[in-house]
Design a protein around this motif. Structure first.
Motif, mmCIF file in Angstrom:
data_model
loop_
_atom_site.group_PDB
_atom_site.id
_atom_site.type_symbol
_atom_site.label_atom_id
_atom_site.label_comp_id
_atom_site.label_asym_id
_atom_site.label_seq_id
_atom_site.Cartn_x
_atom_site.Cartn_y
_atom_site.Cartn_z
ATOM 1 N N PHE A 162 0.900 -1.292 -0.057
ATOM 2 C CA PHE A 162 -0.129 -0.116 -0.157
ATOM 3 C C PHE A 162 0.811 1.221 0.028
ATOM 4 O O PHE A 162 0.388 2.380 0.228
ATOM 5 C CB PHE A 162 -0.959 0.010 1.202
ATOM 6 N N LYS A 163 2.206 1.231 -0.255
ATOM 7 C CA LYS A 163 3.177 2.230 0.106
ATOM 8 C C LYS A 163 2.662 3.461 -1.198
ATOM 9 O O LYS A 163 2.661 3.102 -2.307
ATOM 10 C CB LYS A 163 4.590 2.004 -0.179
ATOM 11 N N ALA A 201 -7.311 1.244 4.305
ATOM 12 C CA ALA A 201 -7.902 1.020 5.777
ATOM 13 C C ALA A 201 -9.259 0.308 5.512
ATOM 14 O O ALA A 201 -9.553 -0.612 6.100
ATOM 15 C CB ALA A 201 -7.853 2.187 6.681
ATOM 16 N N GLU A 202 -9.978 0.895 4.740
ATOM 17 C CA GLU A 202 -11.398 0.382 4.394
ATOM 18 C C GLU A 202 -11.249 -0.968 4.047
ATOM 19 O O GLU A 202 -12.026 -1.836 4.549
ATOM 20 C CB GLU A 202 -12.155 1.405 3.515
ATOM 21 N N ASN A 222 -7.335 -4.996 13.393
ATOM 22 C CA ASN A 222 -7.780 -3.880 12.522
ATOM 23 C C ASN A 222 -7.137 -2.769 13.000
ATOM 24 O O ASN A 222 -6.614 -2.058 12.441
ATOM 25 C CB ASN A 222 -9.304 -3.422 12.822
ATOM 26 N N MET A 223 -6.869 -2.519 14.359
ATOM 27 C CA MET A 223 -5.866 -1.197 14.891
ATOM 28 C C MET A 223 -4.617 -1.578 14.368
ATOM 29 O O MET A 223 -3.921 -0.618 14.213
ATOM 30 C CB MET A 223 -6.362 -1.178 16.345
ATOM 31 N N ALA A 224 -4.119 -2.801 14.617
ATOM 32 C CA ALA A 224 -2.700 -3.224 14.459
ATOM 33 C C ALA A 224 -2.588 -2.868 12.674
ATOM 34 O O ALA A 224 -1.332 -2.113 12.381
ATOM 35 C CB ALA A 224 -2.526 -4.689 14.517
ATOM 36 N N LEU A 256 -10.829 9.009 8.638
ATOM 37 C CA LEU A 256 -10.509 7.552 9.020
ATOM 38 C C LEU A 256 -11.018 6.995 10.304
ATOM 39 O O LEU A 256 -11.808 5.798 10.505
ATOM 40 C CB LEU A 256 -8.818 7.487 9.220
ATOM 41 N N ALA A 257 -11.405 7.976 11.395
ATOM 42 C CA ALA A 257 -11.890 7.618 12.571
ATOM 43 C C ALA A 257 -13.116 7.421 12.668
ATOM 44 O O ALA A 257 -13.890 6.373 13.323
ATOM 45 C CB ALA A 257 -11.550 8.735 13.669
#
Ligand code: SME
Length: 165
Positions: free
Chosen positions: A4-5, A23-24, A36-38, A157-158
């Motif tokens: 994903f870079k 992230a989605e 998911n947080m990791a 994102l949050a």
């Protein structure tokens, strides 16, 4: 394999759009909050230049059952484990439910220095059903590293993560 870079030449708006999409995709259909947080902590680290810490503090409790932030998944150096609500930049975000955009951490009353290299910080609360369930914390060794564009990108994102962590 995930690659994903983003291209470092991209502007902030496009970087945040790609970060949100990645992230989605990574958290879609996955119910494990730690996983998911990791992955999101790692994505933040990969996508955003000039950071020395990216990660989560979750709403937990102290020994007496009082709300307290507890260290969650992150990228970077080992960090403070527990932060009382209302203390430091993370504690302020957790208490108010509002984003804390700090250009100079040394000017922020009660800032908690987990790493002496940190100069600027952005902390965004993650809400579910009107309550703060976690905060996303970004640190940078460069003063004024974070702008309103960063705050907008991390807030989006949050919002997406509210039902996924
Ligand atoms: N500086 C934060 C503490 C967490 S670390 O930066 C990882 C604060 O003042 O809340």
């Amino acid at each position: 394999m995930f690659d994903f870079k983003p291209d470092p030449a991209l502007g902030k708006t496009e970087i945040y759009r790609q970060l949100h999409d990645a992230a989605e995709a990574l958290t879609h259909g996955e119910s494990d909050a730690v996983a998911n947080m990791a992955n999101v902590a790692a994505l933040l680290w990969e996508f955003l230049p000039d950071l020395n810490w990216s990660g989560f503090y979750r709403m937990g409790a102290d020994a007496s059952g009082k709300d307290e932030l507890v260290l969650g998944p992150f990228a970077g150096r080992p960090a403070c484990i527990r932060i009382p609500i209302g203390i430091g930049v993370c504690g302020a975000a957790a208490k108010t439910g509002e984003t804390q955009l700090v250009e100079d951490v040394h000017a922020f009353p009660g800032h908690i220095a987990c790493d002496a290299a940190s100069q600027a910080e952005l902390v965004v609360p993650v809400m579910r059903e009107g309550k703060v369930i976690a905060v996303i914390d970004l640190d940078s060794p460069t003063k004024a590293r974070f702008t309103q564009e960063d705050a907008d990108g991390i807030e989006a994102l949050a919002t997406m993560l509210g039902s996924r962590i």
